[in-house]
Design a protein around this motif. Structure first.
Motif, PDB file in Angstrom:
ATOM      1  N   GLY A  97       7.339  -2.557 -15.898  1.00  0.00           N
ATOM      2  CA  GLY A  97       6.802  -2.822 -14.568  1.00  0.00           C
ATOM      3  C   GLY A  97       7.150  -1.788 -13.524  1.00  0.00           C
ATOM      4  O   GLY A  97       6.918  -1.997 -12.339  1.00  0.00           O
ATOM      5  N   CYS A  98       7.700  -0.645 -13.949  1.00  0.00           N
ATOM      6  CA  CYS A  98       7.979   0.420 -12.992  1.00  0.00           C
ATOM      7  C   CYS A  98       6.668   1.068 -12.550  1.00  0.00           C
ATOM      8  O   CYS A  98       5.770   1.277 -13.358  1.00  0.00           O
ATOM      9  CB  CYS A  98       8.890   1.476 -13.615  1.00  0.00           C
ATOM     10  SG  CYS A  98      10.554   0.889 -13.960  1.00  0.00           S
ATOM     11  N   SER A  99       6.584   1.376 -11.297  1.00  0.00           N
ATOM     12  CA  SER A  99       5.370   1.960 -10.724  1.00  0.00           C
ATOM     13  C   SER A  99       5.143   3.384 -11.231  1.00  0.00           C
ATOM     14  O   SER A  99       6.076   4.174 -11.302  1.00  0.00           O
ATOM     15  CB  SER A  99       5.517   1.984  -9.198  1.00  0.00           C
ATOM     16  OG  SER A  99       4.573   2.836  -8.622  1.00  0.00           O
ATOM     17  N   PRO A 100       3.895   3.725 -11.560  1.00  0.00           N
ATOM     18  CA  PRO A 100       3.600   5.104 -11.948  1.00  0.00           C
ATOM     19  C   PRO A 100       4.000   6.107 -10.864  1.00  0.00           C
ATOM     20  O   PRO A 100       4.355   7.234 -11.169  1.00  0.00           O
ATOM     21  CB  PRO A 100       2.088   5.109 -12.157  1.00  0.00           C
ATOM     22  CG  PRO A 100       1.742   3.687 -12.457  1.00  0.00           C
ATOM     23  CD  PRO A 100       2.722   2.854 -11.654  1.00  0.00           C
ATOM     24  N   LYS A 101       3.976   5.684  -9.618  1.00  0.00           N
ATOM     25  CA  LYS A 101       4.330   6.580  -8.510  1.00  0.00           C
ATOM     26  C   LYS A 101       5.789   7.035  -8.605  1.00  0.00           C
ATOM     27  O   LYS A 101       6.079   8.209  -8.431  1.00  0.00           O
ATOM     28  CB  LYS A 101       4.071   5.881  -7.183  1.00  0.00           C
ATOM     29  CG  LYS A 101       4.335   6.751  -5.986  1.00  0.00           C
ATOM     30  CD  LYS A 101       3.992   6.051  -4.700  1.00  0.00           C
ATOM     31  CE  LYS A 101       4.278   6.949  -3.516  1.00  0.00           C
ATOM     32  NZ  LYS A 101       3.937   6.319  -2.255  1.00  0.00           N
ATOM     33  N   ILE A 102       6.716   6.114  -8.886  1.00  0.00           N
ATOM     34  CA  ILE A 102       8.126   6.502  -8.957  1.00  0.00           C
ATOM     35  C   ILE A 102       8.446   7.220 -10.257  1.00  0.00           C
ATOM     36  O   ILE A 102       9.435   7.940 -10.343  1.00  0.00           O
ATOM     37  CB  ILE A 102       9.098   5.314  -8.747  1.00  0.00           C
ATOM     38  CG1 ILE A 102       8.969   4.278  -9.859  1.00  0.00           C
ATOM     39  CG2 ILE A 102       8.911   4.701  -7.378  1.00  0.00           C
ATOM     40  CD1 ILE A 102      10.033   3.200  -9.837  1.00  0.00           C
ATOM     41  N   LEU A 103       7.589   7.060 -11.273  1.00  0.00           N
ATOM     42  CA  LEU A 103       7.823   7.712 -12.558  1.00  0.00           C
ATOM     43  C   LEU A 103       7.325   9.153 -12.575  1.00  0.00           C
ATOM     44  O   LEU A 103       7.719   9.926 -13.439  1.00  0.00           O
ATOM     45  CB  LEU A 103       7.153   6.927 -13.693  1.00  0.00           C
ATOM     46  CG  LEU A 103       7.728   5.552 -13.970  1.00  0.00           C
ATOM     47  CD1 LEU A 103       6.931   4.854 -15.059  1.00  0.00           C
ATOM     48  CD2 LEU A 103       9.200   5.637 -14.344  1.00  0.00           C
ATOM     49  N   SER A 104       6.468   9.522 -11.635  1.00  0.00           N
ATOM     50  CA  SER A 104       5.921  10.881 -11.584  1.00  0.00           C
ATOM     51  C   SER A 104       5.455  11.308 -12.980  1.00  0.00           C
ATOM     52  O   SER A 104       6.007  12.192 -13.608  1.00  0.00           O
ATOM     53  CB  SER A 104       6.977  11.854 -11.045  1.00  0.00           C
ATOM     54  OG  SER A 104       6.453  13.139 -10.940  1.00  0.00           O
ATOM     55  N   LEU A 105       4.428  10.621 -13.454  1.00  0.00           N
ATOM     56  CA  LEU A 105       3.946  10.812 -14.820  1.00  0.00           C
ATOM     57  C   LEU A 105       3.350  12.202 -15.045  1.00  0.00           C
ATOM     58  O   LEU A 105       2.739  12.772 -14.141  1.00  0.00           O
ATOM     59  CB  LEU A 105       2.872   9.770 -15.146  1.00  0.00           C
ATOM     60  CG  LEU A 105       3.322   8.325 -15.139  1.00  0.00           C
ATOM     61  CD1 LEU A 105       2.118   7.400 -15.275  1.00  0.00           C
ATOM     62  CD2 LEU A 105       4.329   8.059 -16.237  1.00  0.00           C
ATOM     63  N   PRO A 106       3.501  12.726 -16.275  1.00  0.00           N
ATOM     64  CA  PRO A 106       2.813  13.969 -16.628  1.00  0.00           C
ATOM     65  C   PRO A 106       1.296  13.750 -16.583  1.00  0.00           C
ATOM     66  O   PRO A 106       0.822  12.620 -16.717  1.00  0.00           O
ATOM     67  CB  PRO A 106       3.263  14.237 -18.069  1.00  0.00           C
ATOM     68  CG  PRO A 106       4.453  13.377 -18.297  1.00  0.00           C
ATOM     69  CD  PRO A 106       4.340  12.225 -17.358  1.00  0.00           C
ATOM     70  N   GLU A 107       0.548  14.820 -16.413  1.00  0.00           N
ATOM     71  CA  GLU A 107      -0.910  14.727 -16.265  1.00  0.00           C
ATOM     72  C   GLU A 107      -1.586  13.983 -17.412  1.00  0.00           C
ATOM     73  O   GLU A 107      -2.491  13.186 -17.186  1.00  0.00           O
ATOM     74  CB  GLU A 107      -1.526  16.124 -16.132  1.00  0.00           C
ATOM     75  CG  GLU A 107      -1.239  16.788 -14.793  1.00  0.00           C
ATOM     76  CD  GLU A 107      -1.772  16.013 -13.612  1.00  0.00           C
ATOM     77  OE1 GLU A 107      -2.913  15.509 -13.684  1.00  0.00           O
ATOM     78  OE2 GLU A 107      -1.039  15.910 -12.615  1.00  0.00           O
TER      79      GLU A 107
END
Length: 79
Positions: free
Chosen positions: A63-73
């Motif tokens: 449930g962690c937000s994609p925003k805080i995870l700074s996902l690779p492209e």
């Protein structure tokens, strides 16, 4: 070898990820056990030093937000 965060992970917010895990009643060691990787790999991914897709996927599932995870492209396209 440099241990500084680079790539997509350099924008990752490790404290926000820890707060998210705490709010869900879990921690990095439990994530590591759940997906069968070392706690060090989870820690390095959370800090932004690594971009392990299995760890990032597990953090998203918790449930962690994609925003805080700074996902690779390549992971952003799937979301």
């Amino acid at each position: 070898m440099s241990f500084a965060a680079s790539g997509a992970g350099k924008f990752r917010d490790p404290w926000a990820i820890r707060r998210c895990l705490d709010s869900k009643g879990t921690n990095m060691a439990q994530i590591a056990r759940k997906i069968g990787v070392s706690p060090n790999l989870v820690h390095a991914t959370v800090k932004g030093v690594r971009n392990n897709r299995r760890v990032l996927t597990a953090l998203l599932e918790v449930g962690c937000s994609p925003k805080i995870l700074s996902l690779p492209e390549d992971m952003k396209e799937k979301r």
